[in-house]
Design a protein around this motif. Sequence first.
Motif, PDB file in Angstrom:
ATOM      1  N   GLY A  55      45.832  48.773  53.579  1.00 10.05           N
ATOM      2  CA  GLY A  55      45.753  47.664  53.054  1.00 10.05           C
ATOM      3  C   GLY A  55      44.574  47.282  52.501  1.00 10.05           C
ATOM      4  N   TRP A  56      43.630  48.147  52.476  1.00 14.73           N
ATOM      5  CA  TRP A  56      42.371  48.098  51.942  1.00 14.73           C
ATOM      6  C   TRP A  56      41.821  49.265  51.710  1.00 14.73           C
ATOM      7  N   ALA A  57      40.760  49.069  50.689  1.00 14.99           N
ATOM      8  CA  ALA A  57      39.838  50.148  50.383  1.00 14.99           C
ATOM      9  C   ALA A  57      38.523  50.167  50.468  1.00 14.99           C
ATOM     10  N   GLU A  58      37.679  51.131  50.820  1.00 16.55           N
ATOM     11  CA  GLU A  58      36.223  50.984  50.919  1.00 16.55           C
ATOM     12  C   GLU A  58      35.665  51.222  49.298  1.00 16.55           C
ATOM     13  N   PHE A  59      35.011  50.032  49.011  1.00 18.38           N
ATOM     14  CA  PHE A  59      34.330  50.286  47.407  1.00 18.38           C
ATOM     15  C   PHE A  59      32.901  49.526  47.420  1.00 18.38           C
ATOM     16  N   HIS A  60      31.956  50.244  47.048  1.00 15.94           N
ATOM     17  CA  HIS A  60      30.604  49.480  47.056  1.00 15.94           C
ATOM     18  C   HIS A  60      30.220  48.602  48.221  1.00 15.94           C
ATOM     19  N   GLY A  61      30.610  49.362  49.284  1.00 10.39           N
ATOM     20  CA  GLY A  61      30.245  48.945  50.671  1.00 10.39           C
ATOM     21  C   GLY A  61      31.074  47.606  51.204  1.00 10.39           C
ATOM     22  N   LEU A  62      32.235  47.348  50.429  1.00 13.18           N
ATOM     23  CA  LEU A  62      33.113  46.264  50.839  1.00 13.18           C
ATOM     24  C   LEU A  62      34.490  46.680  51.376  1.00 13.18           C
ATOM     25  N   ARG A  63      35.073  46.011  51.910  1.00 10.84           N
ATOM     26  CA  ARG A  63      36.814  46.197  52.125  1.00 10.84           C
ATOM     27  C   ARG A  63      37.361  45.652  50.980  1.00 10.84           C
ATOM     28  N   VAL A  81      29.608  49.729  38.423  1.00 10.96           N
ATOM     29  CA  VAL A  81      29.296  48.409  38.994  1.00 10.96           C
ATOM     30  C   VAL A  81      27.537  48.454  38.869  1.00 10.96           C
ATOM     31  N   GLU A  82      27.216  49.412  39.078  1.00 10.59           N
ATOM     32  CA  GLU A  82      25.552  49.415  39.282  1.00 10.59           C
ATOM     33  C   GLU A  82      24.990  49.405  37.821  1.00 10.59           C
ATOM     34  N   ALA A  83      25.487  49.899  36.775  1.00 12.98           N
ATOM     35  CA  ALA A  83      25.175  49.962  35.486  1.00 12.98           C
ATOM     36  C   ALA A  83      24.996  48.693  34.961  1.00 12.98           C
ATOM     37  N   ALA A  84      26.463  47.789  35.261  1.00 16.02           N
ATOM     38  CA  ALA A  84      26.537  46.516  34.892  1.00 16.02           C
ATOM     39  C   ALA A  84      25.289  45.549  35.503  1.00 16.02           C
ATOM     40  N   ALA A  85      25.119  45.840  36.721  1.00 19.07           N
ATOM     41  CA  ALA A  85      24.368  44.815  37.439  1.00 19.07           C
ATOM     42  C   ALA A  85      22.841  45.126  36.793  1.00 19.07           C
ATOM     43  N   GLU A  86      22.576  46.070  36.378  1.00 18.09           N
ATOM     44  CA  GLU A  86      21.221  46.404  35.533  1.00 18.09           C
ATOM     45  C   GLU A  86      21.177  45.621  34.447  1.00 18.09           C
ATOM     46  N   LEU A  87      22.129  45.560  33.629  1.00 17.44           N
ATOM     47  CA  LEU A  87      22.256  44.727  32.405  1.00 17.44           C
ATOM     48  C   LEU A  87      22.314  43.250  32.620  1.00 17.44           C
ATOM     49  N   ALA A  88      22.942  42.716  33.808  1.00 11.48           N
ATOM     50  CA  ALA A  88      23.170  41.616  34.176  1.00 11.48           C
ATOM     51  C   ALA A  88      21.827  41.075  34.452  1.00 11.48           C
ATOM     52  N   ARG A  89      20.802  41.614  35.103  1.00  9.90           N
ATOM     53  CA  ARG A  89      19.752  41.373  35.497  1.00  9.90           C
ATOM     54  C   ARG A  89      18.866  40.919  34.272  1.00  9.90           C
ATOM     55  N   THR A  90      19.126  41.389  33.072  1.00 11.09           N
ATOM     56  CA  THR A  90      18.105  41.022  32.102  1.00 11.09           C
ATOM     57  C   THR A  90      18.494  39.947  31.472  1.00 11.09           C
ATOM     58  N   ARG A  91      19.855  39.202  31.501  1.00 15.16           N
ATOM     59  CA  ARG A  91      20.179  38.136  30.892  1.00 15.16           C
ATOM     60  C   ARG A  91      19.366  37.034  31.421  1.00 15.16           C
ATOM     61  N   GLU A  92      19.108  35.974  30.335  1.00  9.85           N
ATOM     62  CA  GLU A  92      18.227  34.877  30.725  1.00  9.85           C
ATOM     63  C   GLU A  92      18.913  33.679  31.385  1.00  9.85           C
ATOM     64  N   ARG A  93      20.214  33.698  31.745  1.00 12.29           N
ATOM     65  CA  ARG A  93      20.946  32.878  32.200  1.00 12.29           C
ATOM     66  C   ARG A  93      21.944  33.284  33.049  1.00 12.29           C
ATOM     67  N   HIS A  94      22.403  32.579  33.935  1.00 12.35           N
ATOM     68  CA  HIS A  94      23.286  33.384  34.992  1.00 12.35           C
ATOM     69  C   HIS A  94      24.719  33.974  34.115  1.00 12.35           C
ATOM     70  N   PRO A  95      24.597  35.187  34.577  1.00 11.92           N
ATOM     71  CA  PRO A  95      25.766  36.004  33.450  1.00 11.92           C
ATOM     72  C   PRO A  95      27.243  35.421  33.572  1.00 11.92           C
ATOM     73  N   VAL A  96      27.969  35.545  32.577  1.00 12.20           N
ATOM     74  CA  VAL A  96      29.334  35.307  32.585  1.00 12.20           C
ATOM     75  C   VAL A  96      29.924  36.830  32.503  1.00 12.20           C
ATOM     76  N   VAL A  97      30.699  37.024  33.644  1.00 17.69           N
ATOM     77  CA  VAL A  97      31.491  38.368  33.732  1.00 17.69           C
ATOM     78  C   VAL A  97      32.852  38.372  33.637  1.00 17.69           C
ATOM     79  N   VAL A  98      33.433  39.176  33.021  1.00 14.29           N
ATOM     80  CA  VAL A  98      34.952  39.193  32.884  1.00 14.29           C
ATOM     81  C   VAL A  98      35.285  40.610  33.402  1.00 14.29           C
ATOM     82  N   ASP A  99      36.142  40.877  34.328  1.00 12.88           N
ATOM     83  CA  ASP A  99      36.790  42.198  34.816  1.00 12.88           C
ATOM     84  C   ASP A  99      38.096  42.282  34.038  1.00 12.88           C
TER      85      ASP A  99
END
Length: 266
Positions: A55-63, A81-99
């Motif tokens: 009923g769960w999968a381990e992914f990036h340290g999360l269940r 996820v790590e590549a996206a985080a690196e880019l999100a950190r460069t945004r001047e505002r809180h990033p809007v993310v869509v999966d």
Amino acid sequence: MAGSTDVVAALRAAGCVFAEDEARLLTAAAAETGADLDALVAQRVCGTPLEHLLGWAEFHGLRVTVAPGVFVPRQRSAFLVEAAAELARTRERHPVVVDLCCGSGALGLGLATMLAAEHIQVTLAAADIDPVAVDCARRNLTPLGAPVYQGDLFEPLPEELRGCIDILLANTPYVPSEMIARMPPEARDYEPRTALDGGPDGLDIFRRVAEGARNWLAPGGHLLVESSEAQASVAIAVLAEHGLTGRVAESEELNATVVIGTRPAR
């Protein structure tokens, strides 16, 4: 079964490489849920994905909650996820993310959780065409206050997101159609074909995402898509056709390739 030794033996005979670990997890799941251990082992021996049984999968340290009929997040996607985080950190505002093509919502969940630990808040939304996946993603993302929409790619997204997305995650299916039959049974027979089959060259859905991405990305926003190493050069050319500047990021450790398309800032 008489005990843990029998469970391990049954799993090993079925070809489970990590039989001891799987035996431990199945035994714990049976104890926690009251499920019949013999029935769980029998299903696993027949090829049911371990994650569907737990009923769960381990992914990036999360269940991450997963359910039968839902794509199981792959460990190599942690690099996306790590590549996206690196880019999100460069945004001047809180990033809007869509999966997009979100499946269980594991990518959005992993990214939002990772950034929250750094005190970076995100506005997160997700979408998938499969109602089973949408139900599963809602169980993972609703606690974050993130809406999950059902529909085909961008179609169900609210209009206010158009031109405002800083990070667009799109783990589109990229297995060429003729290769589906060669996949392991637990993927081929238990995960939805729509989450696996990318058409003749594996890039059919990617092309549709690339076509719409520029209109939905904010200036300087990024589209991140997982691909095979062999597909990356074609994917870069597709991004260029639709006005996005492309580059490739690779992780040798995770055997992962991510194609990144960026909308010009102006």
